[in-house]
Design a protein around this motif. Structure first.
Motif, PDB file in Angstrom:
ATOM      1  N   PRO A 202       0.817  -1.222   0.000  1.00  0.00           N
ATOM      2  CA  PRO A 202       0.000   0.000   0.000  1.00  0.00           C
ATOM      3  C   PRO A 202       0.848   1.269   0.000  1.00  0.00           C
ATOM      4  N   ALA A 203       1.993   1.246   0.725  1.00  0.00           N
ATOM      5  CA  ALA A 203       2.855   2.421   0.754  1.00  0.00           C
ATOM      6  C   ALA A 203       3.431   2.718  -0.623  1.00  0.00           C
ATOM      7  N   ILE A 204       3.814   1.678  -1.361  1.00  0.00           N
ATOM      8  CA  ILE A 204       4.326   1.869  -2.724  1.00  0.00           C
ATOM      9  C   ILE A 204       3.240   2.455  -3.613  1.00  0.00           C
ATOM     10  N   ILE A 205       2.011   1.976  -3.454  1.00  0.00           N
ATOM     11  CA  ILE A 205       0.895   2.490  -4.261  1.00  0.00           C
ATOM     12  C   ILE A 205       0.652   3.963  -3.951  1.00  0.00           C
ATOM     13  N   VAL A 206       0.689   4.313  -2.663  1.00  0.00           N
ATOM     14  CA  VAL A 206       0.467   5.716  -2.265  1.00  0.00           C
ATOM     15  C   VAL A 206       1.542   6.612  -2.861  1.00  0.00           C
ATOM     16  N   VAL A 207       2.805   6.195  -2.779  1.00  0.00           N
ATOM     17  CA  VAL A 207       3.894   7.001  -3.333  1.00  0.00           C
ATOM     18  C   VAL A 207       3.748   7.122  -4.845  1.00  0.00           C
ATOM     19  N   ALA A 210       1.073   9.587  -5.691  1.00  0.00           N
ATOM     20  CA  ALA A 210       1.481  10.955  -5.350  1.00  0.00           C
ATOM     21  C   ALA A 210       2.192  11.647  -6.502  1.00  0.00           C
ATOM     22  N   PHE A 211       2.813  10.881  -7.396  1.00  0.00           N
ATOM     23  CA  PHE A 211       3.517  11.468  -8.535  1.00  0.00           C
ATOM     24  C   PHE A 211       2.564  11.896  -9.650  1.00  0.00           C
ATOM     25  N   VAL A 212       1.337  11.394  -9.635  1.00  0.00           N
ATOM     26  CA  VAL A 212       0.414  11.698 -10.735  1.00  0.00           C
ATOM     27  C   VAL A 212      -0.867  12.377 -10.267  1.00  0.00           C
ATOM     28  N   ALA A 213      -1.122  12.394  -8.958  1.00  0.00           N
ATOM     29  CA  ALA A 213      -2.349  13.007  -8.442  1.00  0.00           C
ATOM     30  C   ALA A 213      -2.035  13.764  -7.165  1.00  0.00           C
ATOM     31  N   GLU A 214      -2.845  14.776  -6.867  1.00  0.00           N
ATOM     32  CA  GLU A 214      -2.641  15.604  -5.682  1.00  0.00           C
ATOM     33  C   GLU A 214      -3.905  15.642  -4.829  1.00  0.00           C
ATOM     34  N   THR A 215      -4.430  14.464  -4.521  1.00  0.00           N
ATOM     35  CA  THR A 215      -5.592  14.406  -3.651  1.00  0.00           C
ATOM     36  C   THR A 215      -5.150  14.594  -2.201  1.00  0.00           C
ATOM     37  N   PRO A 216      -5.993  15.153  -1.330  1.00  0.00           N
ATOM     38  CA  PRO A 216      -5.611  15.392   0.064  1.00  0.00           C
ATOM     39  C   PRO A 216      -5.147  14.121   0.785  1.00  0.00           C
ATOM     40  N   LEU A 217      -5.847  13.005   0.560  1.00  0.00           N
ATOM     41  CA  LEU A 217      -5.486  11.772   1.248  1.00  0.00           C
ATOM     42  C   LEU A 217      -4.080  11.322   0.867  1.00  0.00           C
ATOM     43  N   VAL A 218      -3.769  11.371  -0.411  1.00  0.00           N
ATOM     44  CA  VAL A 218      -2.444  10.966  -0.872  1.00  0.00           C
ATOM     45  C   VAL A 218      -1.384  11.937  -0.369  1.00  0.00           C
ATOM     46  N   GLN A 219      -1.675  13.231  -0.397  1.00  0.00           N
ATOM     47  CA  GLN A 219      -0.719  14.233   0.089  1.00  0.00           C
ATOM     48  C   GLN A 219      -0.390  14.042   1.563  1.00  0.00           C
ATOM     49  N   ASN A 220      -1.340  13.547   2.339  1.00  0.00           N
ATOM     50  CA  ASN A 220      -1.120  13.360   3.767  1.00  0.00           C
ATOM     51  C   ASN A 220      -0.454  12.029   4.097  1.00  0.00           C
ATOM     52  N   LEU A 221      -0.642  11.028   3.239  1.00  0.00           N
ATOM     53  CA  LEU A 221      -0.072   9.708   3.504  1.00  0.00           C
ATOM     54  C   LEU A 221       1.308   9.518   2.880  1.00  0.00           C
ATOM     55  N   ALA A 222       1.556  10.172   1.745  1.00  0.00           N
ATOM     56  CA  ALA A 222       2.819   9.967   1.032  1.00  0.00           C
ATOM     57  C   ALA A 222       4.054  10.309   1.871  1.00  0.00           C
ATOM     58  N   PRO A 223       4.080  11.421   2.621  1.00  0.00           N
ATOM     59  CA  PRO A 223       5.277  11.699   3.432  1.00  0.00           C
ATOM     60  C   PRO A 223       5.558  10.621   4.471  1.00  0.00           C
ATOM     61  N   ILE A 224       4.513  10.065   5.067  1.00  0.00           N
ATOM     62  CA  ILE A 224       4.710   8.984   6.039  1.00  0.00           C
ATOM     63  C   ILE A 224       5.336   7.781   5.351  1.00  0.00           C
ATOM     64  N   ALA A 225       4.829   7.427   4.169  1.00  0.00           N
ATOM     65  CA  ALA A 225       5.363   6.286   3.426  1.00  0.00           C
ATOM     66  C   ALA A 225       6.815   6.512   3.037  1.00  0.00           C
ATOM     67  N   LEU A 226       7.136   7.728   2.589  1.00  0.00           N
ATOM     68  CA  LEU A 226       8.511   8.026   2.169  1.00  0.00           C
ATOM     69  C   LEU A 226       9.480   7.926   3.341  1.00  0.00           C
ATOM     70  N   PHE A 227       9.096   8.448   4.505  1.00  0.00           N
ATOM     71  CA  PHE A 227       9.978   8.354   5.662  1.00  0.00           C
ATOM     72  C   PHE A 227      10.109   6.909   6.146  1.00  0.00           C
ATOM     73  N   ALA A 228       9.035   6.131   6.019  1.00  0.00           N
ATOM     74  CA  ALA A 228       9.128   4.713   6.382  1.00  0.00           C
ATOM     75  C   ALA A 228      10.126   3.992   5.478  1.00  0.00           C
ATOM     76  N   PHE A 229      10.059   4.268   4.175  1.00  0.00           N
ATOM     77  CA  PHE A 229      11.023   3.680   3.244  1.00  0.00           C
ATOM     78  C   PHE A 229      12.431   4.197   3.510  1.00  0.00           C
TER      79      PHE A 229
END
Length: 294
Positions: A202-207, A210-229
């Motif tokens: 799911p984290a890979i999907i969110v990231v 994030a490169f193709v869409a700027e929805t609020p949910l993705v914008q809020n979850l993507a930084p968490i996923a990136l720091f986890a990676f």
């Protein structure tokens, strides 16, 4: 350092005092609660966190509200530290507590995004709170404008900051716990750190979204996923260095870059390594038993 940790753990009131002193510093006070919970158990760890939080609240009242922000933030992070320590004590493995921190932060971010204020409203409120917390009523106009310029990114950055503080407390508290017991098991467990398939996919999907869409949910979850990676990537690099018996000095340039204007280089590179490791397992899998006993 071991003597200091053992001294702090010797009496609960010393731990409460240390938590109050270090409450303005991110990760330090909650790390003390992680340490206490691992040492004494979930119930006693929670009691210590409540005692330190109550002392901070009393200090805020006595000073006429001057410590109000510190009391709110410090109390919240101390209770969070106790919960992290309880999770670590229950699971017995650093990787499980790390995955729990990722999942909990992501769920909170998703809940706030779906059920909380509108994204623009939340971003504006956060900008105002950050400006007031840093500069009070005397905020320079250019600094206030700089905070506001982050706009829609502020909620995601705030959730990422909360995640970083939680993981920082987890690592620091667990490392100190091993230090107090003279058992260096933090290193092996950190080198085995990973998101796992359940959270990693799911984290890979969110990231990716994030490169193709700027929805609020993705914008809020993507930084968490990136720091986890990022943390997983750091663990992979440490595993490589350890497996090849290289000197730890080889890692210094990586950490030095994080405090320079070129921090994006190690951040991006290590995040990619962590993401790839989650798919192709760049490290050999090892089983680590629990080192935490009642």
């Amino acid at each position: 350092m071991r003597v200091f940790v053992q001294w702090v753990l010797s009496q609960r009131y010393w731990l409460v005092l240390a938590a109050i002193v270090f409450s303005p510093l991110p990760a330090v006070a909650p790390a003390l609660m992680v340490l206490d919970t691992l040492h004494r158990g979930a119930r006693d760890g929670l009691l210590t966190a409540l005692a330190a939080s109550a002392a901070l609240a009393l200090l805020a009242v006595v000073t006429g509200g001057q410590w109000r922000e510190v009391a709110v933030v410090g109390g919240t992070t101390m209770l969070t530290g106790a919960l992290i320590g309880a999770l670590l004590r229950w699971g017995g493995l650093l990787v499980l507590a790390f995955q729990g921190a990722v999942l909990a932060t992501a769920l909170i971010a998703a809940a706030v995004t779906v059920f909380g204020p509108e994204h623009e409203v939340l971003a504006r409120l956060l900008a105002e709170r950050i400006t007031d917390f840093v500069w009070g009523n005397a905020a320079p106009p250019e600094q206030a404008a700089l905070i506001e310029s982050f706009g829609p990114l502020l909620p995601g950055m705030t959730f990422a900051a909360a995640f970083l503080q939680s993981v920082g407390a987890l690592f620091l508290g667990y490392w100190a716990f091993g230090l107090a017991r003279a058992e260096p098991y933090f290193g092996p467990e950190f080198r085995a750190l990973r998101l796992g398939r359940v959270l990693g996919i799911p984290a890979i999907i969110v990231v990716g979204i994030a490169f193709v869409a700027e929805t609020p949910l993705v914008q809020n979850l993507a930084p968490i996923a990136l720091f986890a990676f990022l943390f997983q990537g750091v663990a992979v690099v440490h595993a490589w260095v350890h497996a090849r018996r290289w000197n730890a000095a080889w890692l210094w340039p990586v950490y030095i870059l994080f405090v320079t204007p070129w921090a994006v280089i190690p951040f991006g590179g290590l995040s990619v390594i962590g993401l790839v490791d989650n798919i192709f397992a760049l490290r050999p899998r090892k089983n680590h038993g629990s080192h935490i006993v009642g």
